[in-house]
Design an enzyme around this catalytic site. Sequence first.
Site, PDB file in Angstrom:
ATOM      1  N   THR A 133       1.635  -4.253   4.224  1.00  0.00           N
ATOM      2  CA  THR A 133       1.510  -4.539   5.657  1.00  0.00           C
ATOM      3  C   THR A 133       0.885  -5.902   5.953  1.00  0.00           C
ATOM      4  O   THR A 133       1.046  -6.420   7.051  1.00  0.00           O
ATOM      5  CB  THR A 133       0.682  -3.445   6.374  1.00  0.00           C
ATOM      6  OG1 THR A 133      -0.640  -3.441   5.841  1.00  0.00           O
ATOM      7  CG2 THR A 133       1.321  -2.081   6.235  1.00  0.00           C
ATOM      8  N   ASP A 134       0.174  -6.485   4.965  1.00  0.00           N
ATOM      9  CA  ASP A 134      -0.494  -7.767   5.247  1.00  0.00           C
ATOM     10  C   ASP A 134       0.502  -8.852   5.667  1.00  0.00           C
ATOM     11  O   ASP A 134       0.201  -9.692   6.505  1.00  0.00           O
ATOM     12  CB  ASP A 134      -1.263  -8.264   4.005  1.00  0.00           C
ATOM     13  CG  ASP A 134      -2.499  -7.426   3.746  1.00  0.00           C
ATOM     14  OD1 ASP A 134      -2.877  -6.632   4.632  1.00  0.00           O
ATOM     15  OD2 ASP A 134      -3.085  -7.554   2.649  1.00  0.00           O
ATOM     16  N   THR A 152       0.827  -1.211   0.000  1.00  0.00           N
ATOM     17  CA  THR A 152       0.000   0.000   0.000  1.00  0.00           C
ATOM     18  C   THR A 152       0.857   1.255   0.000  1.00  0.00           C
ATOM     19  O   THR A 152       0.443   2.299  -0.494  1.00  0.00           O
ATOM     20  CB  THR A 152      -0.936  -0.030   1.229  1.00  0.00           C
ATOM     21  OG1 THR A 152      -1.820  -1.130   1.075  1.00  0.00           O
ATOM     22  CG2 THR A 152      -1.748   1.233   1.375  1.00  0.00           C
ATOM     23  N   SER A 197       1.550  -7.667  -0.770  1.00  0.00           N
ATOM     24  CA  SER A 197       2.414  -8.575   0.000  1.00  0.00           C
ATOM     25  C   SER A 197       1.831  -9.972   0.168  1.00  0.00           C
ATOM     26  O   SER A 197       2.549 -10.892   0.566  1.00  0.00           O
ATOM     27  CB  SER A 197       2.764  -7.969   1.357  1.00  0.00           C
ATOM     28  OG  SER A 197       1.626  -7.861   2.172  1.00  0.00           O
TER      29      SER A 197
END
Length: 403
Positions: A152-153, A72, A119
Amino acid sequence: MRLNRVVRPTVALVAVVVGACVRPSAAPVVSPSPAATAPVASAPAAGVAARQAAVVPNPNAPKVLVIATGGTIAGVQDAPGTLGSYRAGTLTAEQITASVPELARYARIETEQFSNVASTLVTPEMWVKLAKRINVVLQRGDLAGVVVTHGTDRLEETAFFLYLTVRSNKPVVVVGAQRPATGISPDGPINLLGAVRTAASPKAVHKGVMVVMDDRILSARESRKLYQRTGGFDTGDMGMLGVVASQGPEFFFAPVRRFGERSEFDLERVDTLPKVELTMSYPGGTGQTFTTNPKGVVVATTGMTAAENATYRALRQTGVVVVTSFTSGENVNGGGGGGDGPPPPARTDTTARRDSVARPVVAPVPPNVVAQHLTATKARILLMVALTKTNDPREVQRIFNEY
Ligand code: SIN
């Protein structure tokens, strides 16, 4: 991978950054895509240009390499300046760094594009390649540290893998954003600034791989994504290492378990990691069997049912290393978290002589390995790395006790 040496943002490059932010598409939310190209001039471009004009680059600042992987933080919306959907992994490393001209006050920035994906598409093979690359670049005497931009996942997983396998005392900082680069009040630029200031700081040496988000400096071992809003990264009970304050990074704690230079994990001859499956225990559970032939299995549990214990004991007897990890990831007790403890002593010949009836000698059950204060996803990563060295569960337990 592409290396761009000492990128100093220019007004032209800033225009490209903002131009890349607008792109007609009906693409689904958070999907990877190549960098956008449609030109546009807008107020944000003027804002970045004005900020750039105010920045006096420090020609003696430490060098920091920003390796971009996507996420993101490189996300672009169909309708910029809104809260709308976006495509992760769109802007390039150069574009992301050029949008934060203030970086030049604290570091001489170089950029490298490792990948540009959401990710969820990051694989264990990519972890290995990334760790190898970072191990190589950190040997450069002129490089102070590395920043990895990431979705961030799966950020906490990549960061923990790097924590275990980057064998350097120099800072490596993993950073992401919860709002896309083109959104209202994006968090990527301020997170990137905090990450670069940390990677450039001598105070960050010997702190291992860190996650810097929302001005918090977290150890990669403990960092977790708790929710999808800014401030969503935390460390549970173990707390943060420090804060990126207005004057720069300030540390209050340092990790003491094995990592970095003291890591025994050498990826030199490793390209793929041993297969490790992950499963949960639950009331009434009978345990899972696998058709994938894993070398290891991690079970998230607060205590197993008798049927689960029997299933995983049988699995251990086939040579699969089974690790139990407390469901919250917060438990530290050596014997806790399920599993049926150490094996009973093997029967001896003396027993056979005392009894008149001959009994079959039962092979001891290999012990269950217990993770200490690790979430199941991180226990899986440590087990994958441990299995590159040994499949003896006692040795794997030693590794879990030390890292
Ligand atoms: C991703 O993980 O690539 C998308 C979500 C994010 O970066 O916050």
